[in-house]
Design a protein around this motif. Structure first.
Motif, mmCIF file in Angstrom:
data_model
loop_
_atom_site.group_PDB
_atom_site.id
_atom_site.type_symbol
_atom_site.label_atom_id
_atom_site.label_comp_id
_atom_site.label_asym_id
_atom_site.label_seq_id
_atom_site.Cartn_x
_atom_site.Cartn_y
_atom_site.Cartn_z
ATOM 1 N N SER A 257 0.828 -1.208 0.000
ATOM 2 C CA SER A 257 0.000 0.000 0.000
ATOM 3 C C SER A 257 0.863 1.260 0.000
ATOM 4 O O SER A 257 2.027 1.242 0.417
ATOM 5 N N LEU A 258 0.252 2.358 -0.447
ATOM 6 C CA LEU A 258 0.962 3.629 -0.527
ATOM 7 C C LEU A 258 1.439 4.090 0.846
ATOM 8 O O LEU A 258 2.487 4.723 0.963
ATOM 9 N N SER A 259 0.696 3.748 1.886
ATOM 10 C CA SER A 259 1.075 4.160 3.242
ATOM 11 C C SER A 259 2.422 3.560 3.633
ATOM 12 O O SER A 259 3.231 4.199 4.312
ATOM 13 N N PHE A 260 2.684 2.329 3.218
ATOM 14 C CA PHE A 260 3.972 1.696 3.520
ATOM 15 C C PHE A 260 5.102 2.429 2.804
ATOM 16 O O PHE A 260 6.148 2.697 3.393
ATOM 17 N N LYS A 527 -9.095 17.893 1.367
ATOM 18 C CA LYS A 527 -9.593 17.751 -0.013
ATOM 19 C C LYS A 527 -8.851 16.628 -0.745
ATOM 20 O O LYS A 527 -9.469 15.739 -1.342
ATOM 21 N N SER A 528 -7.522 16.683 -0.700
ATOM 22 C CA SER A 528 -6.732 15.642 -1.373
ATOM 23 C C SER A 528 -6.932 14.286 -0.716
ATOM 24 O O SER A 528 -6.891 13.247 -1.391
ATOM 25 N N THR A 529 -7.176 14.281 0.576
ATOM 26 C CA THR A 529 -7.428 13.024 1.284
ATOM 27 C C THR A 529 -8.714 12.383 0.785
ATOM 28 O O THR A 529 -8.777 11.165 0.577
ATOM 29 N N LEU A 530 -9.747 13.210 0.567
ATOM 30 C CA LEU A 530 -11.011 12.694 0.034
ATOM 31 C C LEU A 530 -10.788 12.042 -1.329
ATOM 32 O O LEU A 530 -11.310 10.962 -1.621
ATOM 33 N N ILE A 531 -9.961 12.679 -2.153
ATOM 34 C CA ILE A 531 -9.642 12.134 -3.475
ATOM 35 C C ILE A 531 -8.863 10.827 -3.344
ATOM 36 O O ILE A 531 -9.087 9.872 -4.092
ATOM 37 N N ASN A 532 -7.921 10.776 -2.377
ATOM 38 C CA ASN A 532 -7.150 9.542 -2.160
ATOM 39 C C ASN A 532 -8.050 8.371 -1.789
ATOM 40 O O ASN A 532 -7.801 7.227 -2.170
ATOM 41 N N LEU A 533 -9.104 8.662 -1.023
ATOM 42 C CA LEU A 533 -10.048 7.609 -0.655
ATOM 43 C C LEU A 533 -10.852 7.151 -1.862
ATOM 44 O O LEU A 533 -11.105 5.955 -2.039
ATOM 45 N N ILE A 534 -11.251 8.100 -2.710
ATOM 46 C CA ILE A 534 -11.997 7.744 -3.924
ATOM 47 C C ILE A 534 -11.125 6.899 -4.851
ATOM 48 O O ILE A 534 -11.597 5.949 -5.480
ATOM 49 N N MET A 535 -9.822 7.229 -4.918
ATOM 50 C CA MET A 535 -8.900 6.452 -5.754
ATOM 51 C C MET A 535 -8.533 5.121 -5.103
ATOM 52 O O MET A 535 -7.800 4.323 -5.676
ATOM 53 N N HIS A 536 -9.013 4.894 -3.883
ATOM 54 C CA HIS A 536 -8.743 3.668 -3.114
ATOM 55 C C HIS A 536 -7.245 3.448 -2.914
ATOM 56 O O HIS A 536 -6.740 2.324 -3.021
ATOM 57 N N LEU A 537 -6.548 4.545 -2.600
ATOM 58 C CA LEU A 537 -5.144 4.437 -2.212
ATOM 59 C C LEU A 537 -5.034 4.123 -0.724
ATOM 60 O O LEU A 537 -3.982 3.673 -0.256
ATOM 61 N N TYR A 538 -6.108 4.383 0.013
ATOM 62 C CA TYR A 538 -6.168 4.079 1.444
ATOM 63 C C TYR A 538 -7.539 3.496 1.752
ATOM 64 O O TYR A 538 -8.524 3.807 1.065
ATOM 65 N N ASP A 539 -7.604 2.672 2.779
ATOM 66 C CA ASP A 539 -8.889 2.165 3.266
ATOM 67 C C ASP A 539 -9.414 3.101 4.343
ATOM 68 O O ASP A 539 -8.645 3.600 5.173
ATOM 69 N N ILE A 550 -22.057 -0.478 -4.333
ATOM 70 C CA ILE A 550 -21.197 -1.590 -3.904
ATOM 71 C C ILE A 550 -20.061 -1.039 -3.054
ATOM 72 O O ILE A 550 -19.430 -0.043 -3.426
ATOM 73 N N ASN A 551 -19.787 -1.682 -1.924
ATOM 74 C CA ASN A 551 -18.660 -1.262 -1.091
ATOM 75 C C ASN A 551 -17.375 -1.342 -1.911
ATOM 76 O O ASN A 551 -17.123 -2.337 -2.589
ATOM 77 N N ILE A 552 -16.567 -0.296 -1.850
ATOM 78 C CA ILE A 552 -15.356 -0.231 -2.667
ATOM 79 C C ILE A 552 -14.415 -1.404 -2.385
ATOM 80 O O ILE A 552 -13.648 -1.826 -3.258
ATOM 81 N N LYS A 553 -14.499 -1.974 -1.178
ATOM 82 C CA LYS A 553 -13.650 -3.124 -0.832
ATOM 83 C C LYS A 553 -14.088 -4.391 -1.562
ATOM 84 O O LYS A 553 -13.322 -5.348 -1.648
ATOM 85 N N ASP A 554 -15.333 -4.381 -2.059
ATOM 86 C CA ASP A 554 -15.861 -5.557 -2.758
ATOM 87 C C ASP A 554 -15.643 -5.491 -4.262
ATOM 88 O O ASP A 554 -16.150 -6.338 -5.006
ATOM 89 N N ILE A 555 -14.915 -4.462 -4.711
ATOM 90 C CA ILE A 555 -14.541 -4.356 -6.130
ATOM 91 C C ILE A 555 -13.048 -4.625 -6.230
ATOM 92 O O ILE A 555 -12.257 -4.069 -5.463
ATOM 93 N N LYS A 556 -12.640 -5.483 -7.149
ATOM 94 C CA LYS A 556 -11.217 -5.804 -7.295
ATOM 95 C C LYS A 556 -10.435 -4.532 -7.585
ATOM 96 O O LYS A 556 -10.789 -3.765 -8.491
#
Length: 740
Positions: A257-260, A527-539, A550-556
């Motif tokens: 993950s990007l956080s690592f 603002k950028s954090t909201l975008i990062n969540l939409i891009m699924h860079l973070y949970d 559909i929950n974003i976690k349920d999409i590959k």
């Protein structure tokens, strides 16, 4: 970071926990009310209460239901954990703690806040500990302490696991090692026969002497050929293992993950991929290739010595235990030295990378000399550690050889007396001395082995630390591919890069397919954090993020990311051609599709004017192109991907008027019919957004169209007014300067 250190049964009994009461957090504090350092003191948080345990006694407790809030604040070199009761509404200090516990108490304070709010969510920390709580040593960038870990054998298991795919090559090399040992042990026997049967009292003939010499020469040539083969195959195997390790490490880093990645210095990760894998290769070439040869020759030389003369053999063994004991005693010291040297190496590489990457900024501010001084200080620190280690080894290794070498003088003296007394022949003494020299040489080699092994173990630890990491963004068991329509909904979403510091709290927002959403707010509001969540860079930490229900976690994740287009303010282009950069999103795209995307991005005309057109090399990070040109290539890249969901983060910031116009028209084509989230520096560029979302204080403060929010005269109105006043002020200053 550990947030539950666990309590003994005796301590738990003192808390008097209820049947449904569960301990969530248990962390130590180390400063008492008088300001003295203490041990055996804990703050325990259950689902209902906060307890303070000091030296085995319950000092005080607080009901969470009686509290308004719980806070942890940092002061100079220490921190304070305090509560605010509903009755007094005044802050009450609970405990004090040193700086090393600042982050830990911040996490627990956040967890208490969740419990007070009625949430059962348990705060967790993915941060690494800085020091080992058992031995107090600084951790070398790994999760577990190499000194205290119960999984020490795990490092060697990791190493043997690396070797598993190469079993046949290893067996072949071991076979060569055995042959080297056998041929090396034959020479002293032939030499003994030459001296005793041929040269002694001239009992032999010239032909016998020639035969013995020819045999010794042939054995030496065979030994040399076998050694060359052994070194060749070991070096080849080491290079292969190193290459495979680099591939696996790189692939693993891509999956993490990007956080690592953000938590690690670039120099640290680069060292693990390049230098640590090379150390494994060096171990195979320098140590493993001799390991079995040395072991076999050591065993057989000792056996022969005991058979030839057990008394002399015991005399020769006299100083070996001393040497081995000293080597074992210094093993941990050597390990620690190499860990420190590797950390210094990481630091100097990160420093160098930062300066080279930001050289334009350094030169712009005239800070060449200051950066040179800073680098020199880092380099000097690294050199000091390296020099100290090399000096240590330069003294340690010869000292061990000298200790063992004393035995040679004793053997020569005692054996010489036996020869003079007629109890032993000259050939037998020479043979014994040869075997003794072999034994000392190999024991000396073994005393040098800890340095090579510790270097390898350090590298394997650092490699394993990355390989054992698990990505935080993982597909759920029911994850499936989904073609994005564009409906997005945030349901009570809370998120923070550190879970005790939420950047966004309780976000509720529903976005319809094809809608353009403008994100507005001061810097640092999320603002950028909201975008990062939409891009699924973070949970997200809490709540739900739904894509088309559909929950974003349920999409590959791979399928989801392939349907997103991203244009950022700091456009990143890879070193390569314009064509390859545009095709990055879709490598299989045809040249005509690339040209079409470039035309839609208003990039085709300037590309045709470059020396090699679409095959023009863009340079490192694309710096051969202007900011506007890089931006248009990024837009072409997004268009080529045909995204269902579009992210624009300051896409037109810091550009001249002409470039901004070209990019804005390209973006208008790109956003048509697509769900779009846009952040813009100039609020005027968001006038045409379907809705504007104003984020303030980590929450959504206002939602509406430009006109609705202007009529409301709230936060958005204040931001627009301030920007207009600034523009008018600049125009007034410009006209005044022209009049002058």
């Amino acid at each position: 970071m550990i947030l539950d250190f666990g309590l003994t049964k005796e301590y738990k009994a003192k808390l008097g926990l209820g049947k449904k009461e569960e301990i969530y957090y248990c962390i130590p504090y180390d400063i008492d009310a008088a300001g003295n350092y203490i041990k055996d003191a804990f703050v325990v948080v259950s689902t209902q209460r906060i307890f303070v345990l000091e030296k085995g006694e319950l000092k005080e407790s607080f009901l969470l239901s009686d509290l308004i809030e719980v806070k942890a604040e940092s002061e100079i070199s220490c921190g304070i954990f305090f509560v605010v009761p509903q009755a007094t509404k005044e802050a009450q200090v609970v405990v004090r703690y040193s700086a090393k516990h600042l982050a830990r108490f911040a996490y627990v304070a956040r967890g208490c806040g969740e419990l007070i709010a009625g949430s059962s969510r348990r705060i967790v920390s993915e941060e690494y500990e800085k020091t080992c709580f058992k031995c107090g040593r600084a951790l070398p960038g790994t999760k577990e302490c190499p000194h205290c870990s119960k999984k020490k054998e795990g490092v060697m298991n990791d190493f043997f696991r690396l070797l598993k795919p190469y079993k046949l090559q290893l067996l072949f090399i071991i076979g060569i090692m055995i042959m080297v040992a056998v041929t090396s042990l034959l020479n002293p026997e032939v030499q003994k026969r030459l001296v005793d049967n041929v040269l002694d009292d001239r009992r032999g003939t010239v032909s016998q002497a020639i035969i013995c010499l020819a045999a010794m020469f042939a054995i030496s040539m065979l030994t040399m050929a076998l050694n060359i083969s052994k070194n060749y195959f070991c070096s080849k195997l080491g290079s292969t293992i190193s290459m495979d390790l680099r591939r696996k490490l790189y692939a693993k880093i891509q999956l993490l993950s990007l956080s690592f990645i953000n938590d690690r210095k670039p120099g640290d990760l680069m060292n693990r991929v390049v230098h640590d894998t090379r150390n494994v290769s060096n171990f195979m070439a320098d140590a493993f290739c001799n390991l079995f040869t040395v072991a076999i020759m050591l065993v057989f030389s000792v056996t022969y010595m005991l058979i030839l003369d057990w008394k002399l053999a015991l005399l020769s063994f006299l100083f070996i235990p001393v040497s081995v004991s000293i080597s074992i005693a210094f093993r941990k010291n050597i390990h620690r030295r190499f860990h420190m040297q590797r950390k210094k190496e990481d630091k100097i590489n990160s420093n160098l990378r930062d300066v080279i990457t930001g050289m334009a900024v350094v030169k712009s501010y005239g800070k060449e000399e200051a950066e040179t001084q800073r680098f020199n200080e880092t380099a000097e620190s690294y050199a000091t550690v390296q020099k100290r280690n090399e000096v240590f080894w330069a003294v340690f290794f010869p000292a061990m050889n000298f200790v063992m070498g004393i035995g040679t003088y004793l053997i020569t003296y005692a054996g010489g007396k036996s020869v003079l007394q007629g109890d032993k022949t000259v050939g037998e003494l020479m043979q014994f001395v040869n075997y003794t020299s072999m034994m000392y040489m190999y024991v000396g080699w073994l005393s040098n082995l800890p340095r090579i092994v510790m270097n390898m173990v350090t590298s394997v630890e650092r490699i394993s630390d990355v390989m054992h990491q698990e990505p935080k963004i993982v597909d759920s068991e029911n994850a499936k591919e989904h073609s994005i329509e564009g409906d997005i909904e945030f349901k009570n979403v809370t998120f923070g890069y550190k879970s005790y510091e939420p950047v966004l709290e309780h976000i509720d927002l529903k976005v319809n397919k094809g809608e353009m959403i403008g994100l507005v707010g001061a810097s640092g509001t999320g603002k950028s954090t909201l975008i990062n969540l939409i891009m699924h860079l973070y949970d997200i930490d809490d709540g739900e993020l739904l894509i088309d229900g559909i929950n974003i976690k349920d999409i590959k994740a791979e399928n989801y990311h392939s349907q997103i287009g991203v244009v950022l303010q700091e456009t990143f282009l890879f070193s390569g051609t314009i064509l390859n950069n545009i095709k990055f999103a879709r490598p299989e795209a045809t040249t005509m599709e690339v040209i079409r995307a470039a035309k839609m991005a208003n990039a085709h005309d300037f590309i045709c004017k470059t020396p090699d057109g679409y095959n023009t090399y863009v340079g490192e990070r694309g710096y051969n192109l202007s900011g506007g040109e890089r931006q248009r290539i990024a837009i072409a890249r997004a268009i080529l991907n045909e995204p269902k969901l579009l992210i624009l983060d300051e896409a037109t910031a810091s550009l001249d008027t002409e470039s901004e116009y070209l990019i804005q028209t390209a973006l208008d084509r790109l956003t048509t019919g697509k769900t779009t989230f846009a952040i813009a520096h100039r609020l005027s560029t968001l006038k045409n957004a379907d809705r504007l979302v104003v984020i303030d204080g980590h929450h959504i403060a206002e939602v509406g169209t430009h006109n609705e929010l202007m009529d409301k005269k709230g936060i958005y109105y204040g931001l627009v007014t301030a920007q207009l006043e600034m523009q008018n002020s600049k125009k007034t200053e410009g006209s005044d300067n022209n009049n002058e």
